[in-house]
Design an enzyme around this catalytic site. Structure first.
Site, short mmCIF file in Angstrom:
data_model
loop_
_atom_site.label_atom_id
_atom_site.label_comp_id
_atom_site.label_asym_id
_atom_site.label_seq_id
_atom_site.Cartn_x
_atom_site.Cartn_y
_atom_site.Cartn_z
N GLY A 147 0.81 -1.22 0.00
CA GLY A 147 0.00 0.00 0.00
C GLY A 147 0.84 1.26 0.00
CB SER A 148 -0.03 4.66 1.18
OG SER A 148 -1.18 4.76 0.36
CB THR A 149 4.47 1.53 3.35
OG1 THR A 149 4.27 0.34 2.58
CG2 THR A 149 3.60 1.47 4.60
CG PHE A 150 5.71 0.26 -2.37
CD1 PHE A 150 6.18 -0.10 -3.62
CD2 PHE A 150 6.01 -0.57 -1.31
CE1 PHE A 150 6.91 -1.26 -3.82
CE2 PHE A 150 6.73 -1.74 -1.48
CZ PHE A 150 7.18 -2.10 -2.74
CE LYS A 151 0.01 6.83 -1.98
NZ LYS A 151 -1.24 7.31 -1.36
#
Length: 583
Positions: free
Chosen positions: A303-307
């Site tokens: 999820g958004s941890t990849f941002k």
């Protein structure tokens, strides 16, 4: 012709020697001297044959004597049983606390040939061991074999009760058995052994794979000569992580939860836990399909941890600056899909705003600036798409599209379309916090000097400094998605990640895999703390179950409780210093 001549040479009698009686030869028809001994050649063969037979019978006799003087149970079981009695080295945490050790137990065996009444013996044994199958037990006791196991690892009470029965042909054998004082606390790191005291999972298996199994088989595994194996784990922090994720699983009614604490300077795994877990003293529990080390052996879209990595990539490429802005007023439409924001601001957003508001639209545009090839190369460089080789056997290999297209790059930018392990994610984040050095993870102690020899520079120090700023901003700013992870005095930073799970080939709007990727203290990060929770439900009185509402809370609790053990002291500014002095 040659064969015929050879035959004549062997069989024709020699001519009589001078002075002998005419017509009488000294040789018989086989060419042997009359009344004399055999030729030296035949004599040597006969002696060799006698010697071989004698040697064989001497070896057999020696073995019979050896088995005859040993105890009956040893003689009937021969030497193979000694392997199960081999000692194993202790496993300790980084501070010397025992995680695994050997204890002496007793196992029950029978010698059916010496049992007078198998029926009666079965009935008596069942009074002490009622869980044994009666048919199976009777068959064992009435067999013709010389030795058979009945039960391994008896309690002292069971042993004494069976002794009191006084059954002929029943005996006990002392064995080495593995004991784990912490039970499930560190199960997925320490691992477990099988009934023969051989490692089958975790660091126990790693120990065997380093050559210890060979020592066991050769009978050279002497307890006195075994050096304890010390791990990088801190048992105190490990207990805190396990306790917090267990509470979170109940609090948010989730399927599973996990956490990891990683030293950003050395790559040492200080703690790692996952629930549901199991008790390594009962290794059969590990066969349950739900008992999985989700932190290193589980693959998830993070999820958004990849941002975090998309933003770092954009900044490190030089194509995006911290002061740049992107238009996030409209969804992105590509390949029949619409990319929108969860809580869209519908306006132009700066890079820091894209990060704290967790904008999919803005992050996708950052990835487009870098390009598809650059995006894939950057994630590969950070180790997010490759399997890390560690001491722990249970490590999964990340997955990615066979061919990266623009739609893949866009969705991967905000954490969909690539599956990796939480451990891979934590290791990559550590590189962004420690000045840009990617250090392989380890479950063994490692010095900073050893880590420096293994480190590879993956981003510039400037990029690392900027990512530290964004991490802290996302927690300290009330607008940030990670403010529930804030712990006063410890300068926590981080990034949330709420990923929709794939159900029947489609992304579900109700089932989520949440994560929070934290670091502290942000003025000089020393530790990464990553928490995950699978399919959490909203708390009572709350509508959402996003990562900021659960995974961030978990990370904050772990940091609050473990910081002191990790040697990180709170900083409260001038007012805080005065407060500390008063104590």
């Amino acid at each position: 012709m040659k064969r015929f001549k050879a035959f004549l040479t062997r069989t024709v009698r020699p001519a009589p020697a001078a002075g002998t009686e005419p017509g009488v030869s000294k040789y018989d028809r086989f060419g042997r001297r009359r009344g004399g001994a055999e030729t030296p050649r035949n004599s040597g063969r006969f002696a060799l044959a006698i010697g071989l037979f004698a040697a064989v019978y001497l070896v057999i006799g020696a073995r019979l004597v050896e088995w005859g003087v040993e105890p009956a149970e040893t003689a009937t079981y021969f030497r193979s049983a000694n392997q199960s009695m081999s000692a194993r080295p202790q496993i300790l945490d980084r501070n010397g606390r025992v995680l695994a050790t050997d204890i002496t137990t007793f196992s029950l065996f029978a010698e059916p040939r010496r049992i007078i009444d198998p029926d009666e013996a079965s009935e008596l044994l069942l009074t002490v061991l009622p869980d044994l199958d009666p048919k199976w037990l009777y068959k064992r006791l009435s067999g013709k074999q010389g030795f058979t196991w009945l039960r391994r690892e008896l309690t002292p009470g069971q042993k004494q009760a069976i002794l009191d029965l006084g059954i002929p042909g029943i005996g006990f054998r002392s064995e080495k058995s593995r004991f784990y004082p912490g039970r499930s606390t560190a199960a997925y790191i320490v691992g477990h052994v099988n009934v023969d005291n051989q490692g089958t999972a975790g660091m126990e298996k790693w120990i065997d794979d380093q050559g210890f199994r060979a020592l066991q088989h050769t009978g050279l595994a002497s307890e006195a000569d075994l050096t304890p194996v010390k791990l990088s784990m801190d048992l105190r922090v490990q207990h805190i992580v396990q306790d917090e994720i267990t509470k979170a699983m109940e609090r948010y009614q989730s399927l599973a939860a996990g956490g990891i604490v990683l030293d950003v300077e050395t790559g040492e795994v200080i703690a790692m836990s996952s629930v549901p877990d199991y008790d390594p003293n009962v290794p059969s529990q590990a066969l349950d399909k739900n008992r999985l080390n989700r932190m290193s052996a589980g693959l998830y879209e993070m999820g958004s941890t990849f941002k975090t990595f998309t933003t770092a990539m954009a900044l490190d490429s030089g194509k995006v600056k911290l002061t740049d802005s992107f238009d996030a007023s409209k969804p992105i439409r590509i390949g029949g899909f619409s990319i929108s924001d969860f809580h869209g601001k519908r306006r132009v957003l700066s890079v820091p705003e894209i990060f704290i508001y967790s904008s999919n639209i803005g992050t996708a545009q950052e990835a487009e600036r870098v390009g598809i090839e650059g995006h894939q190369a950057f994630l590969t460089k950070l180790g997010l798409l490759s399997k890390w080789k560690t001491e722990l056997p249970e490590v999964a290999t990340p997955t990615q599209p066979k061919v990266w297209k623009l739609i893949n790059s866009i969705t991967i930018s905000f954490g969909h379309g690539v599956s990796t392990t939480p451990m891979n994610t934590a290791v990559a984040a550590a590189a962004l916090m420690n000045g840009g050095r990617l250090i392989p993870p380890t479950f063994l102690p490692r010095t900073p000097e050893q880590a420096d020899a293994l480190a590879k520079t993956v981003v510039s120090k400037k990029t690392s400094d900027e990512m530290r700023y964004l991490f802290r901003l996302n927690v300290a700013d009330q607008r940030g998605s990670g403010n529930n992870a804030d712990v006063p005095g410890y300068l926590v930073g981080g990034k949330t990640g709420t990923a929709n799970k794939v159900v029947h080939g489609r992304y579900s709007n109700t089932k989520k895999f949440n994560a929070f990727l934290a670091a502290f203290p942000m003025n000089k990060p020393r530790y990464i703390v990553l928490t995950v929770i699978d399919e959490p439900k909203p708390e009572k009185g709350k509508y959402y179950a996003t990562a900021g509402m659960n995974a961030a809370v978990m990370a904050g609790n772990i940091i609050r409780r473990s910081a002191t053990f990790l040697g990180v002291h709170p900083q409260f500014g001038d007012a805080g210093k005065s407060l500390l002095v008063s104590y």
